[in-house]
Design a protein around this motif. Sequence first.
Motif, PDB file in Angstrom:
ATOM      1  N   PRO A  96       0.821  -1.230   0.000  1.00 13.54           N
ATOM      2  CA  PRO A  96       0.000   0.000   0.000  1.00 13.54           C
ATOM      3  C   PRO A  96       0.847   1.269   0.000  1.00 13.54           C
ATOM      4  O   PRO A  96       0.561   2.209  -0.739  1.00 13.54           O
ATOM      5  N   LEU A  97       1.897   1.244   0.809  1.00 17.67           N
ATOM      6  CA  LEU A  97       2.746   2.435   0.892  1.00 17.67           C
ATOM      7  C   LEU A  97       3.402   2.708  -0.462  1.00 17.67           C
ATOM      8  O   LEU A  97       3.435   3.853  -0.940  1.00 17.67           O
ATOM      9  N   GLY A 100       0.754   3.872  -2.959  1.00 17.73           N
ATOM     10  CA  GLY A 100       0.339   5.227  -2.592  1.00 17.73           C
ATOM     11  C   GLY A 100       1.367   6.256  -3.027  1.00 17.73           C
ATOM     12  O   GLY A 100       1.022   7.272  -3.641  1.00 17.73           O
ATOM     13  N   ALA A 101       2.638   5.971  -2.746  1.00 19.89           N
ATOM     14  CA  ALA A 101       3.678   6.914  -3.126  1.00 19.89           C
ATOM     15  C   ALA A 101       3.768   7.031  -4.645  1.00 19.89           C
ATOM     16  O   ALA A 101       4.018   8.116  -5.184  1.00 19.89           O
ATOM     17  N   VAL A 103       1.226   6.664  -6.724  1.00 18.54           N
ATOM     18  CA  VAL A 103       0.087   7.495  -7.126  1.00 18.54           C
ATOM     19  C   VAL A 103       0.414   8.964  -6.875  1.00 18.54           C
ATOM     20  O   VAL A 103       0.166   9.822  -7.725  1.00 18.54           O
ATOM     21  N   TYR A 104       1.008   9.216  -5.720  1.00 21.85           N
ATOM     22  CA  TYR A 104       1.388  10.599  -5.421  1.00 21.85           C
ATOM     23  C   TYR A 104       2.306  11.148  -6.515  1.00 21.85           C
ATOM     24  O   TYR A 104       2.077  12.245  -7.045  1.00 21.85           O
ATOM     25  N   TYR A 108       0.174  13.794  -8.350  1.00 24.29           N
ATOM     26  CA  TYR A 108       0.354  15.081  -7.673  1.00 24.29           C
ATOM     27  C   TYR A 108       1.824  15.508  -7.638  1.00 24.29           C
ATOM     28  O   TYR A 108       2.159  16.514  -7.044  1.00 24.29           O
ATOM     29  N   VAL A 117      11.010  13.340  -3.815  1.00 23.88           N
ATOM     30  CA  VAL A 117      10.548  12.002  -3.442  1.00 23.88           C
ATOM     31  C   VAL A 117      11.038  10.967  -4.471  1.00 23.88           C
ATOM     32  O   VAL A 117      11.507   9.887  -4.114  1.00 23.88           O
ATOM     33  N   THR A 120      14.658  10.355  -3.940  1.00 27.71           N
ATOM     34  CA  THR A 120      14.854   9.585  -2.707  1.00 27.71           C
ATOM     35  C   THR A 120      14.521   8.107  -2.933  1.00 27.71           C
ATOM     36  O   THR A 120      15.216   7.225  -2.433  1.00 27.71           O
ATOM     37  N   ALA A 121      13.461   7.860  -3.675  1.00 26.90           N
ATOM     38  CA  ALA A 121      13.088   6.467  -3.951  1.00 26.90           C
ATOM     39  C   ALA A 121      14.215   5.765  -4.700  1.00 26.90           C
ATOM     40  O   ALA A 121      14.558   4.613  -4.399  1.00 26.90           O
ATOM     41  N   VAL A 160       9.309  -0.941  -1.026  1.00 28.19           N
ATOM     42  CA  VAL A 160       8.655   0.321  -1.355  1.00 28.19           C
ATOM     43  C   VAL A 160       9.218   1.027  -2.602  1.00 28.19           C
ATOM     44  O   VAL A 160       8.456   1.334  -3.517  1.00 28.19           O
ATOM     45  N   THR A 164       6.987   1.822  -5.891  1.00 31.22           N
ATOM     46  CA  THR A 164       6.669   3.229  -6.152  1.00 31.22           C
ATOM     47  C   THR A 164       7.014   3.618  -7.576  1.00 31.22           C
ATOM     48  O   THR A 164       6.191   4.166  -8.311  1.00 31.22           O
ATOM     49  N   GLU A 169       5.494   4.878 -13.148  1.00 34.52           N
ATOM     50  CA  GLU A 169       5.704   4.719 -14.587  1.00 34.52           C
ATOM     51  C   GLU A 169       4.442   4.221 -15.279  1.00 34.52           C
ATOM     52  O   GLU A 169       4.080   4.686 -16.358  1.00 34.52           O
TER      53      GLU A 169
END
Lengths: 293, 334
Positions: A96-97, A100-101, A103-104, A108, A117, A120-121, A160, A164, A169
């Motif tokens: 989920p995390l 979610g990230a 999608v962010y 957004y 972000v 960082t990923a 994660v 993400t 992508e």
Amino acid sequence: MPETALASVHHPVLNVSLRRRLTDHVMTGLAVLTVILVLAPLVAIFGYLVYKGIGSLNWDFLTQTPKPEGEPGGGMANAIVGSGLILGIASALGIPLGIGAGVYLAEYGRNRLGQLVRFTADVLNGVPSIVIGIVAWAILVRGRGFSAWAGGVALAIMMVPTITRATEEMLLLVPQALREAAYGLGVPRWRTTLSITLRTATSGVITGVMLAFARVAGETAPLLFTALGNQFWSLRLNQPTAALPLQIYQYATSAYTDQHRQAWAGALVLIVLIVSAVAAVRYVVRRGTFGAA
Amino acid sequence: MPGPQPVEETQVMSQPAGQPSPLLRSSSGEIPDFAFKVAMVACGLAILGILFLIVYELMSHSTLSWHAFGLKFFSGSDWDPVNEQFGAWPFVYGTLVSSFVALVIAVPLAVGVAVFTTEMCPKAARGPLSFFVELLAAIPSVIYGLWAIFVLVPIMSGYLEPFLRKTLGWTGLFEGPAYGIGMLTAGIVLAIMIVPIISSITREVLMVVPQHQREGVLALGATRWEMIRMGVLRNARAGIVGAIILGLGRALGETMAVTMVIGNNPLISKSLFAPGYTMASVLANEFSEATGDRYLSALVEIGLALFLVTIIVNALAQLLVWTVTRGQPARGHA
């Protein structure tokens, strides 16, 4: 395409000197040689795994717990279940995390914060797994003792970034027009993201999730001082927990031949788990909307 | 055509009448919309939080060792848990040497495979070939280690190491007893493990070299190899270096397979046959049994150093790959 261009070039140009043609052939030969040298270990590893593993797999291996040191027999049932527990925790936290990230980032994240972000990923993706093990130890094990939780959290951290970036992508491949069509029908943005964008990109997102899962399923280093391993049954999440990779490591480096045999069997079980995850990914991708991606 | 437009308008007008006002619903969706955005932003921020947590935990748990030894921690070669004296140089040395050996072996192989798949092999074989090479990346580290202990080590001690000693012994790199366990074996296993990442990124970089570069060089009468050398490799240089550095990053942090075959002995020896120890493998072996705050702190400091080095190496690699693939559409995998 180079092939077709080559066919027309090779003969008409008459003054290609012998040396240049020879170099061309030698280099082609060397390239073929590199392919053989790279595929040889692959064949050797899988060959040995199947050969040694099938001979060592038996019902006891899958249903019993380890026998005391030096005693033949026993199995890795607790390690298989323990791996399941740890991977379950990791998936429950990490998927989920990660999505979610993703999608962010896709919906957004077209700004400075999103850029940060994203970077960082990518950085997290390159952190050695053993370092993540230390961090999980520092947060969850220190003063509390080894646990399945700690192992699960360490693996979740590793899942994660992969999930993400894959989610982002895949969401970016969904045509903007689909989102606009949904907005045009009065669908709220969150609903559009969940039921239209994510829904369209499902197969791609699943691919990312499965790849992350396959990657952490075989991880040993982050579990060494988080889950620790256990010779007995334990389904309690706050206790040291056995895991398949840990057990393989312990048995491979032990002095007893019967444990070596079991290490091979464990390795076979582990690789079957991972390869079937990867194969499932390819199946999903081939059937999915984004086969070309 | 003025005809259809009024019809559409009436349709749009008729819909709110039929359904209970979707316009109203979308405005009442503002709160869930906001909540959803907050949740997603929180997920994004969690990634920043994780990195922050990693840095914070590593730093706070290594201060003790940092204050006790300072920079000498990395130059001292005395690792003595009993007397609480810690110098990490043998581990740094082992990490660098084993990774270097791995690169020397893996780079030509990986680049060769990438060149073969993109430029030479029949189109139909490209997919399967890259799939098989990437399958190497799916094998867990511990299985590489298992295989290396029982298959590679006997080959090394029985055939390859005696052969190397006989032919290249004069260099001083291949001396001493051939146990099969040591730097060279660790380097070879690492090489097998990093070939997939180097070759898949090199392949990606080669694929973004514009087709007209190839055609231009071929049109000048070049052979295929000359086309690859001048038209493809030269254009992709920076990206290939990036791929290699990314492979280096992988090799530096690799733990299990190395731990299982390197011998775990903090020696500094010129011979590659000799056992060694790496930063990652000292963590794997000693961390869960370490007693004493200073001992633990020294180990965490090794972890911190490993973390910083891999981050710098990876960032550099990303930058280099990016300079080549910039402006290209995103591909399936990073």
